[in-house]
Enzyme design. Structure first.
Site, PDB file in Angstrom:
ATOM      1  N   ASP A  59       0.731  -1.249  -0.084  1.00  0.00           N
ATOM      2  CA  ASP A  59       0.176   0.050   0.044  1.00  0.00           C
ATOM      3  C   ASP A  59       0.857   1.156   0.140  1.00  0.00           C
ATOM      4  O   ASP A  59       1.411   1.778   1.029  1.00  0.00           O
ATOM      5  CB  ASP A  59      -0.796   0.130   1.161  1.00  0.00           C
ATOM      6  CG  ASP A  59      -1.754   1.114   1.318  1.00  0.00           C
ATOM      7  OD1 ASP A  59      -2.305   1.574   2.303  1.00  0.00           O
ATOM      8  OD2 ASP A  59      -1.771   1.956   0.348  1.00  0.00           O
TER       9      ASP A  59
HETATM   10  N1  D5V Z   1      -4.383   3.299   0.936  1.00  0.00           N
HETATM   11  C1  D5V Z   1      -5.714   2.699   0.858  1.00  0.00           C
HETATM   12  C2  D5V Z   1      -5.498   1.489   1.756  1.00  0.00           C
HETATM   13  O1  D5V Z   1      -4.664   0.393   1.439  1.00  0.00           O
HETATM   14  C3  D5V Z   1      -7.002   0.975   1.959  1.00  0.00           C
HETATM   15  S1  D5V Z   1      -7.082  -0.357   3.497  1.00  0.00           S
HETATM   16  C4  D5V Z   1      -7.840  -1.505   2.973  1.00  0.00           C
HETATM   17  C5  D5V Z   1      -9.257  -1.585   3.343  1.00  0.00           C
HETATM   18  C6  D5V Z   1      -9.776  -2.738   3.126  1.00  0.00           C
HETATM   19  C7  D5V Z   1      -9.328  -3.679   2.120  1.00  0.00           C
HETATM   20  C8  D5V Z   1      -8.158  -3.773   1.794  1.00  0.00           C
HETATM   21  C9  D5V Z   1      -7.268  -2.517   2.178  1.00  0.00           C
HETATM   22  C10 D5V Z   1      -8.109   2.043   2.404  1.00  0.00           C
HETATM   23  O2  D5V Z   1      -8.691   2.324   0.877  1.00  0.00           O
HETATM   24  C11 D5V Z   1      -7.975   3.553   0.381  1.00  0.00           C
HETATM   25  C12 D5V Z   1      -6.717   3.659   1.195  1.00  0.00           C
HETATM   26  O3  D5V Z   1      -7.381   3.032   2.564  1.00  0.00           O
END
Ligand code: D5V
Length: 330
Positions: free
Chosen positions: A35
């Protein structure tokens, strides 16, 4: 992974990280969501309720000889989509491809929101800037921040083709993952994101300005999320498109629609054109009559979010030297 060659050890063949998310925390294999929009490395741990653990790989610190508790440290994160997680902290050896980081902060989740239970991931690996890591009282570094000195170059790249196996290349660019020559935009890391100026866009042959706007490159976001003026201008080009409260966003007729391309400006000079065919996300209802757009509203503010639909069209280069963001068509 391409490691910094040093004379003390024999040449280490670099290994491309073929698998998108599979990593080892002290030999325990986990599927993590890489991420670039957050800076916490957290995992499903054995302190979660049994119902949350079902169907997931669980990190068990007690079976890792290299695990150390980071006494008194906690973390708690709230994501842009409303999901969240929290827990305690330790350190362990985290290996991605051929590179191991010892004493990497590994955040153990003892609470997670429901969306994580249903998503097929065992945690997240943050690749944004460490300035937004949530561990307290001592903020921790991301895996990339800890690893970058031992990589050939302090960079990583995201290769996320539509409906095909992807890869993250750490320390080098894989020429098989892109075409042409990458172009670069300066990154402003003030907010902890890989954030670039994004002050105009083009759709339907018209260039529209977005004064003072920026965009973050976020592999953890599925869609492209832009300010309402841009989203409205885009779907004005799509006959039958409506912003549906009940379906949760902009939808359009699945049959007979050819979506326009969307070109977004990244940095002072270059545009990235996302082909219209990548902007049809999925059918919005069981009947398959309406389709849900891959471009949706970011809500308020002037920070656009370029997520996976962007990376379905472009190899994304996250270069700590600068820092800067580079992109080239897949
Ligand atoms: N940077 C992003 C992050 O990775 C996800 S966290 C996430 C939540 C559910 C399922 C998988 C991941 C969330 O949506 C947009 C921003 O925050």
């Amino acid at each position: 992974l391409k490691k910094r060659q040093d004379t003390s050890t024999p040449a280490v063949p670099y290994q491309q990280v073929e698998y998108l998310v599979n990593i080892a925390v002290a030999g325990q294999k986990l599927n993590l969501d890489f991420d670039t929009g957050s800076a916490d490395l957290w995992v499903f741990s054995d302190s979660l309720p049994a119902s949350s653990k079902k169907g997931h790989n669980i990190y068990t610190p007690s079976s890792s000889p290299s695990y150390k508790v980071l006494s008194g440290h906690k973390w708690s994160i709230a994501y842009a989509d409303g999901s969240g997680a929290s827990g305690t902290v330790g350190t362990d050896t985290v290996t991605i491809g051929g590179t191991s980081v010892t004493n990497q902060a590994v955040e153990l989740a003892d609470r997670i929101s429901s969306s994580f239970v249903t998503d097929g991931l065992d945690g997240l690996l943050g690749l944004s800037f460490s300035s937004i890591n949530t561990v307290k009282p001592t903020q921790q570094k991301t895996w990339f921040d800890n690893a970058k000195a031992s990589l050939s170059s302090p960079l990583f790249a995201a290769y996320l083709p539509f409906n095909a196996n992807g890869a993250y290349d750490f320390g080098y660019l894989d020429s098989a993952h892109y075409s042409g020559t990458p172009v670069y935009a300066p990154v402003d890391d003030t907010n902890g994101f890989w954030e670039v100026a994004s002050t105009s866009y083009k759709v339907g042959g018209t260039t529209h300005s977005l004064p003072g706007n920026t965009g973050i490159l976020d592999t953890g976001t599925t869609l492209a999320l832009m300010v309402d003026s841009a989203v409205s201008a885009y779907y004005a080009q799509v006959s039958g498109a409506v912003n549906s409260r009940s379906l949760g966003g902009w939808v359009f007729p699945c049959k007979g629609t050819t979506l326009p391309d969307l070109s977004v400006r990244l940095g002072p000079t270059n545009y990235a054109t996302i082909p219209g065919k990548l902007l049809n996300f999925q059918p919005a209802d069981a009947s398959g009559t309406q389709c849900y757009g891959g471009l949706q509203s970011v809500g308020g503010g002037t920070m656009n979010v370029y997520g996976d639909v962007f990376f379905n069209a472009f190899y994304g280069i996250f270069d700590a030297n600068g820092p800067r963001f580079g992109f080239a068509p897949l």
